[in-house]
Design an enzyme around this catalytic site. Sequence first.
Site, PDB file in Angstrom:
ATOM      1  CD1 TRP A 187      -3.137   1.203   0.721  1.00 18.54           C
ATOM      2  CD2 TRP A 187      -1.678   2.446   1.849  1.00 18.54           C
ATOM      3  NE1 TRP A 187      -3.725   2.424   0.939  1.00 18.54           N
ATOM      4  CE2 TRP A 187      -2.847   3.206   1.635  1.00 18.54           C
ATOM      5  CE3 TRP A 187      -0.619   3.030   2.541  1.00 18.54           C
ATOM      6  CZ2 TRP A 187      -2.979   4.519   2.091  1.00 18.54           C
ATOM      7  CZ3 TRP A 187      -0.755   4.335   2.995  1.00 18.54           C
ATOM      8  CH2 TRP A 187      -1.917   5.064   2.773  1.00 18.54           C
ATOM      9  CG  HIS A 188       3.152   2.495   3.325  1.00 18.35           C
ATOM     10  ND1 HIS A 188       2.431   1.539   4.013  1.00 18.35           N
ATOM     11  CD2 HIS A 188       3.085   3.631   4.069  1.00 18.35           C
ATOM     12  CE1 HIS A 188       1.950   2.078   5.125  1.00 18.35           C
ATOM     13  NE2 HIS A 188       2.327   3.338   5.181  1.00 18.35           N
ATOM     14  N   GLY A 189       3.920   1.531  -1.242  1.00 19.01           N
ATOM     15  CA  GLY A 189       4.671   1.688  -2.483  1.00 19.01           C
ATOM     16  C   GLY A 189       4.856   0.357  -3.177  1.00 19.01           C
TER      17      GLY A 189
END
Length: 237
Positions: A187-189
């Site tokens: 989700w963050h990258g």
Amino acid sequence: VIDVYLKKVKVQENIITFGTYITMFPQLIAGPLVKYSDVEKQMDKRKINLDKFGIGTERFIIGLGKKVLLANNIGMLWTTIQGQDLGEISIVTAWIGIIAYTLQIYFDFSGYSDMAIGLGYMLGFKFMENFNYPYISTSITEFWRRWHISLSTWFKEYVYIPLGGNRHGLIKQCRNLIIVWGLTGLWHGASYNFIIWGLYYGLLLMIEKFILSKLFKKVPKIFKWLYTIILVMIGWV
């Protein structure tokens, strides 16, 4: 869509109200993550007045200050140290850089959340808090109850619990934790270092839950805090 399917919320047939939720600009980019069920009633029954606008403005200014005055300036220190030859810098300089990055990432993200909450309040919406002094945590478990609260809540409700949570034995519980934290990293990258970062926390949380929980009761708070903040800093870098 999932909540409508599960009949947790009613179908929204008004295109203007639906569009308001989908394009809710204050929190759209990075959070806090606002579920439709959190603001369903506020869509039609919210009040906008000078008092609320003033409170929202104050919160927005605090967030802007965190971002512009603190995060940006502390970030310059991190950028300067990061740009040097890592083989040449001293241990002290390296740790100053790590601490600077740790503070930058907090003031940047919590500042954005403050601005989003403030903008929401100015428009009559009340969003959930997204940060609760995460760097005073005395365990990784507590840290994730205080850091990006809306994301942790979202993954718990829509991934961890539907997978079975901790209801079907130790092996499936570990599987569920690994899936949740792998997805948290993604989700963050969309790159391997973010996925490794997520799995790093999943592993730490399992170690705390199944091995360290009893030991923690006997350890002074200062040591638990040092343990937590060092692991968090290593995770950020």
